[in-house]
Enzyme design. Structure first.
Site, PDB file in Angstrom:
ATOM      1  N   GLU A 138      60.495  11.768  22.152  1.00 58.52           N
ATOM      2  CA  GLU A 138      60.443  12.155  20.742  1.00 58.52           C
ATOM      3  C   GLU A 138      61.562  13.154  20.440  1.00 58.52           C
ATOM      4  O   GLU A 138      61.664  14.179  21.127  1.00 58.52           O
ATOM      5  CB  GLU A 138      59.073  12.784  20.437  1.00 58.52           C
ATOM      6  CG  GLU A 138      57.931  11.778  20.619  1.00 58.52           C
ATOM      7  CD  GLU A 138      56.586  12.436  20.941  1.00 58.52           C
ATOM      8  OE1 GLU A 138      56.448  13.655  20.767  1.00 58.52           O
ATOM      9  OE2 GLU A 138      55.682  11.699  21.390  1.00 58.52           O
ATOM     10  N   GLU A 168      52.916   9.082  23.214  1.00 53.53           N
ATOM     11  CA  GLU A 168      53.286   9.414  24.588  1.00 53.53           C
ATOM     12  C   GLU A 168      52.924   8.290  25.552  1.00 53.53           C
ATOM     13  O   GLU A 168      53.671   7.988  26.485  1.00 53.53           O
ATOM     14  CB  GLU A 168      52.621  10.734  25.018  1.00 53.53           C
ATOM     15  CG  GLU A 168      53.212  11.972  24.341  1.00 53.53           C
ATOM     16  CD  GLU A 168      52.759  12.167  22.900  1.00 53.53           C
ATOM     17  OE1 GLU A 168      51.818  11.461  22.480  1.00 53.53           O
ATOM     18  OE2 GLU A 168      53.345  13.003  22.185  1.00 53.53           O
ATOM     19  N   GLN A 198      57.464  15.980  24.847  1.00 53.30           N
ATOM     20  CA  GLN A 198      58.003  17.141  24.141  1.00 53.30           C
ATOM     21  C   GLN A 198      57.392  18.471  24.594  1.00 53.30           C
ATOM     22  O   GLN A 198      58.087  19.464  24.735  1.00 53.30           O
ATOM     23  CB  GLN A 198      57.815  16.950  22.646  1.00 53.30           C
ATOM     24  CG  GLN A 198      58.691  17.821  21.813  1.00 53.30           C
ATOM     25  CD  GLN A 198      58.731  17.306  20.389  1.00 53.30           C
ATOM     26  OE1 GLN A 198      57.786  17.492  19.640  1.00 53.30           O
ATOM     27  NE2 GLN A 198      59.806  16.652  20.018  1.00 53.30           N
ATOM     28  N   PHE A 199      56.093  18.485  24.810  1.00 54.70           N
ATOM     29  CA  PHE A 199      55.396  19.632  25.407  1.00 54.70           C
ATOM     30  C   PHE A 199      54.424  19.066  26.440  1.00 54.70           C
ATOM     31  O   PHE A 199      53.805  18.030  26.182  1.00 54.70           O
ATOM     32  CB  PHE A 199      54.588  20.411  24.358  1.00 54.70           C
ATOM     33  CG  PHE A 199      55.442  21.260  23.444  1.00 54.70           C
ATOM     34  CD1 PHE A 199      55.640  22.614  23.706  1.00 54.70           C
ATOM     35  CD2 PHE A 199      56.035  20.712  22.317  1.00 54.70           C
ATOM     36  CE1 PHE A 199      56.421  23.395  22.867  1.00 54.70           C
ATOM     37  CE2 PHE A 199      56.819  21.485  21.476  1.00 54.70           C
ATOM     38  CZ  PHE A 199      57.013  22.834  21.741  1.00 54.70           C
ATOM     39  N   ALA A 200      54.280  19.746  27.560  1.00 59.11           N
ATOM     40  CA  ALA A 200      53.333  19.276  28.578  1.00 59.11           C
ATOM     41  C   ALA A 200      51.943  19.108  27.974  1.00 59.11           C
ATOM     42  O   ALA A 200      51.161  18.263  28.407  1.00 59.11           O
ATOM     43  CB  ALA A 200      53.291  20.250  29.754  1.00 59.11           C
ATOM     44  N   ASP A 201      51.666  19.904  26.957  1.00 65.83           N
ATOM     45  CA  ASP A 201      50.371  19.825  26.268  1.00 65.83           C
ATOM     46  C   ASP A 201      50.152  18.454  25.617  1.00 65.83           C
ATOM     47  O   ASP A 201      49.045  18.105  25.260  1.00 65.83           O
ATOM     48  CB  ASP A 201      50.299  20.884  25.173  1.00 65.83           C
ATOM     49  CG  ASP A 201      50.753  22.249  25.653  1.00 65.83           C
ATOM     50  OD1 ASP A 201      49.938  23.169  25.649  1.00 65.83           O
ATOM     51  OD2 ASP A 201      51.933  22.394  26.037  1.00 65.83           O
ATOM     52  N   TYR A 202      51.226  17.711  25.400  1.00 63.50           N
ATOM     53  CA  TYR A 202      51.118  16.395  24.732  1.00 63.50           C
ATOM     54  C   TYR A 202      51.067  15.242  25.728  1.00 63.50           C
ATOM     55  O   TYR A 202      51.164  14.081  25.359  1.00 63.50           O
ATOM     56  CB  TYR A 202      52.314  16.143  23.813  1.00 63.50           C
ATOM     57  CG  TYR A 202      52.592  17.150  22.745  1.00 63.50           C
ATOM     58  CD1 TYR A 202      51.638  18.109  22.384  1.00 63.50           C
ATOM     59  CD2 TYR A 202      53.800  17.147  22.071  1.00 63.50           C
ATOM     60  CE1 TYR A 202      51.915  19.036  21.398  1.00 63.50           C
ATOM     61  CE2 TYR A 202      54.075  18.066  21.074  1.00 63.50           C
ATOM     62  CZ  TYR A 202      53.134  19.015  20.747  1.00 63.50           C
ATOM     63  OH  TYR A 202      53.411  19.923  19.770  1.00 63.50           O
ATOM     64  N   PRO A 227      47.773  11.920  26.123  1.00 64.16           N
ATOM     65  CA  PRO A 227      47.669  10.527  25.669  1.00 64.16           C
ATOM     66  C   PRO A 227      48.275   9.541  26.670  1.00 64.16           C
ATOM     67  O   PRO A 227      47.888   8.385  26.703  1.00 64.16           O
ATOM     68  CB  PRO A 227      48.458  10.522  24.350  1.00 64.16           C
ATOM     69  CG  PRO A 227      48.434  11.934  23.886  1.00 64.16           C
ATOM     70  CD  PRO A 227      48.435  12.769  25.133  1.00 64.16           C
ATOM     71  N   HIS A 275      50.699  24.546  22.938  1.00 66.74           N
ATOM     72  CA  HIS A 275      52.118  24.562  23.318  1.00 66.74           C
ATOM     73  C   HIS A 275      52.352  25.500  24.497  1.00 66.74           C
ATOM     74  O   HIS A 275      53.447  26.038  24.652  1.00 66.74           O
ATOM     75  CB  HIS A 275      53.002  25.002  22.143  1.00 66.74           C
ATOM     76  CG  HIS A 275      52.908  24.115  20.950  1.00 66.74           C
ATOM     77  ND1 HIS A 275      51.869  24.173  20.066  1.00 66.74           N
ATOM     78  CD2 HIS A 275      53.721  23.117  20.519  1.00 66.74           C
ATOM     79  CE1 HIS A 275      52.048  23.262  19.119  1.00 66.74           C
ATOM     80  NE2 HIS A 275      53.153  22.610  19.377  1.00 66.74           N
TER      81      HIS A 275
END
Lengths: 337, 409
Positions: free
Chosen positions: A29, A60, A82-86, A89, A129
């Protein structure tokens, strides 16, 4: 030798591997036209074209699935989450597919995918984040898990990762993207200029996956950590005056257990630090391994310093973050035993 | 309260359940002459009707009709019949071996043979197949060895997957047949990535992926639709609508319309086809493959069929399905239909059919004996025990070497 931030070092690794191998491409992304929200892919689309630095839909699991298919078809995709938090999925595609493809197909198929993901807190990112989910991925057989702490290692390890035929989860501690962070948010931010690991060759080089680095030799206690916490621990050691041996694990899986055992044979004491939450965290695995290998020459219980078992709180970020004081206290407690 | 309480929640219901008498007269089936056949590079907006209608070639009397007739040679039609019969006899034999305890598990594709066979015949060998566990016909068309397939089901010493997968979850790299995961729908979006790589490299090979109508509910299917549409990936995205996801009817996942209709929102050519009509399956696949190879990108295909058997060897459909549903299925049996078509054209006979079945039964029996000689799941021989630690990674890392030593001790 040039001074590079971790962002620039990562960019350089991508640039060099793309230059050397037509099969390397980046997707994620905002990685293309914009160059990534953290700028890690800046300039690459301009240089290599839209078909090699692909902007993707916000999906993701779709990104990782596409990367798997590309890998099976001979490419070496570098997917940015984009962030490990994402990353969640994509969990099924990573755990059930990417990690196990080689095994389940009897070695017929594999996908040499590198998944890059900025991780960690201390950036006022709140609970979506700031996470450090490395322990979730070290639990999955078939994945190599890496977290560098500085520009030099980031470049060498990322090149190794892209060239590796196994799937790699490459966590980038974003608090250290632009400079080492010593754990005190009130201290003025410093850049990588002047830090020995900010000196990065512009040319191709690799750092082997699976090798830890001794950041600071010492005799009293072994401190094991990785990512941002390497710098926090280093500052804590200096402040405390304790002669601790600081080991930057760099690769979490496969773990360089030999380096750890060797250090503990000398110090007989150990503190394990990570920013991630405590329960069932990577530190628990480390300690279990260490006690199996080192129990008879340990002189104190191994102590863990970690984030608390709460989501990363926005307002209480610095109470959550395992800072210097908690590390010093932990080192002292092992020495008192 | 229970007396007066009226829930407003709507639950999709199966048309028939045990005890009902199946009657599909409500289903409107267009004749083969009703479907237009657009140019393969046509704008998806010009062919929306194909998502709601049904492409058919064989009419109720099994004569080939309409614009979609692929005009296959007699040799091809006879070959297709043979592949379908082979699939059916193989399935039957493997299922019985499961019942005898030789296999841990099995999945048949009875009633759906025309899909895998017709599609594989319309594709090229270099095209990559991202199959589910119910397209075994793909392997027969590509001439995968019977013994190899059986050894895979037996997890024995000659299993190319080294005893790591359930029966029917085949992998065959040489045949461009991607490893079947067992997790549903995950391969659908991977196929798009494979196709993107093919386009990236400037190659002509395309990918074809299958998913069941039940698992079309998985998010991976939307990722496949969107990514393939966005990057115009050369891929065929096939939803096999066999009416049942174990015990759950197709309308649990359909939203009350066709599955093909879902492709329209992504601006994809979306076609519903009679999956029990080998000629129609072939024609639609050939059209979509040509489109993909010509740079026209993906096609979304719903193959309308009926799962004649249980989901797998582990469930009893009598517990959730009306008896004789398959017999009442208005689109018939794909093997019978192609056979009658050929007989009507005087290119086949019942005698030839019997002979074919007898020959294949014999071949499959011989293959089974040979496969068993390489071992069975329960009694072995299997791959060497230490191979359990191979292929987790390309090279065995130290911690796995330590674990392997412990196992050997």
């Amino acid at each position: 030798m040039a001074t590079m931030s971790m962002v620039q070092a990562i960019n350089s690794a991508l640039d060099i591997t793309m230059e050397r191998d037509q099969n390397v491409l980046c997707l994620g992304e905002d990685v293309g036209y914009f160059g990534g929200v953290f700028r890690c892919t800046a300039g690459l689309q301009e240089k290599y074209g839209q078909h090699r630095v692909l902007d993707t839909p916000i999906a993701e699991a779709g990104i990782i699935a596409a990367a798997i298919g590309m890998g099976v078809n001979g490419l070496r995709p570098v997917a940015e989450i984009q962030f490990a938090d994402y990353i969640y999925p994509a969990f099924d595609q990573i755990v059930s597919e990417l990690a196990r493809l080689r095994y389940r197909s009897g070695g017929e198929f594999f996908a040499p995918v590198t998944v890059r993901a900025p991780c960690g807190g201390g950036i006022r990112g709140g609970q979506t984040h700031s996470q450090s989910p490395e322990g979730i991925f070290t639990h999955v057989c078939g994945l190599k898990v890496i977290m560098p702490s500085n520009p030099y290692d980031a470049k060498g390890l990322l090149i190794s990762s892209i060239e590796d035929d196994d799937p790699i989860i490459f966590f980038e501690p974003k608090r250290c993207y632009n400079g080492p962070f010593y754990g005190d948010p009130h201290q003025q931010a410093v850049s990588w200029a002047g830090h020995p690991k900010g000196e990065v060759p512009e040319v191709y080089y690799t750092i082997p996956i699976g090798e830890a680095a001794i950041v600071r030799p010492g005799s009293e206690v072994t401190v094991l950590t990785y990512g941002t916490m390497v710098h926090v621990a280093e500052a804590a050691i200096e402040k405390s005056g304790i002669d601790a041996e600081l080991i930057d694990l760099r690769t979490l899986l496969p773990l360089d257990i030999d380096a750890i055992v060797e250090s503990l044979q000398k110090t007989h004491r150990c503190v394990v630090i990570h920013e991630a939450t405590r329960t069932s965290g990577y530190g628990a695995e480390l300690i279990a391994d260490i006690q199996e290998e080192c129990f008879w020459f340990l002189e104190a219980p191994i102590v863990r310093v970690t984030g608390w078992d709460t989501p990363y709180p926005h307002a209480f970020e610095w109470h959550y973050f395992p800072g210097q004081e908690r590390i010093i206290e932990a080192m002292k407690s092992t020495l008192e035993t | 309260m229970t007396d007066q309480y009226q829930s407003k929640l709507v639950i999709p219901e199966a048309p028939f359940r045990p005890g009902d008498k199946p009657d599909y007269s409500f289903m409107s089936l267009p004749s083969p002459n009703e479907s237009i056949k657009p140019d393969c590079m046509a704008d998806p907006a010009e062919m929306k009707d194909l998502a709601y209608g049904m492409v058919r070639v064989l009419d109720d009397d099994q004569h080939a009709q309409g614009a979609w007739d692929p005009q296959l040679s007699i040799e091809k039609l006879q070959a297709a019949l043979e592949y379908m019969v082979k699939t059916r006899i193989y399935d039957d034999r493997m299922f019985r071996m499961q019942r005898q305890g030789k296999l841990s598990f099995y999945i048949k594709c009875l009633g759906e043979e025309a899909i895998a066979v017709g599609q594989a015949m319309a594709l090229q060998f270099g095209d990559m197949l991202f199959s589910t566990y119910r397209q075994q016909g793909l392997l027969f068309v590509r001439d995968r060895g019977l013994v190899d397939m059986m050894c895979s089901c037996l997890s024995n010493s000659k299993d190319n997957q080294k005893g790591r997968q359930l029966p029917t979850l085949y992998s065959w790299k040489e045949g461009n047949y991607f490893s079947v995961s067992g997790n549903l729908a995950t391969q659908f979006s991977q196929a798009v990535g494979w196709a993107m790589a093919s386009a990236y490299k400037g190659e002509d090979h395309i990918a074809s992926a299958w998913v069941g109508e039940g698992s079309s509910a998985e998010a991976d299917v939307y990722h496949a639709l969107l990514f393939s549409a966005a990057y115009r990936a050369p891929v065929l995205l096939n939803v096999v609508n066999n009416q049942w996801a174990i015990s759950t009817p197709q309308n649990m996942a359909s939203g009350g319309t066709t599955f093909a209709a879902r492709g329209l929102g992504f601006n994809l050519p979306s076609i519903r086809v009679d999956g029990n009509d080998l000629l129609a399956v072939y024609a639609v696949t050939e059209w979509a493959a040509k489109r993909a190879r010509s740079g026209g990108g993906p096609t979304f295909i719903e193959l309308f069929t009926y799962r004649a058997e249980a989901h797998s060897s582990s469930d009893d459909p009598n517990a959730y399905r009306a008896k004789d549903e398959w017999q009442s299925w208005p689109l018939g049996d794909p093997v019978e239909r192609l056979k009658i078509h050929l007989i009507e054209r005087q290119q086949w006979s019942e005698e030839q059919q019997e002979e074919l079945e007898a020959n294949l039964t014999k071949k499959i029996s011989q293959a089974w004996k040979e496969a068993e000689s390489f071992g069975t799941l329960e009694d072995g021989p299997h791959w060497p025990l230490e191979s359990m630690f191979d292929d987790v990674f390309k090279d065995i890392p130290p911690h796995l070497r330590r674990q392997r030593r412990k196992l050997e001790m």
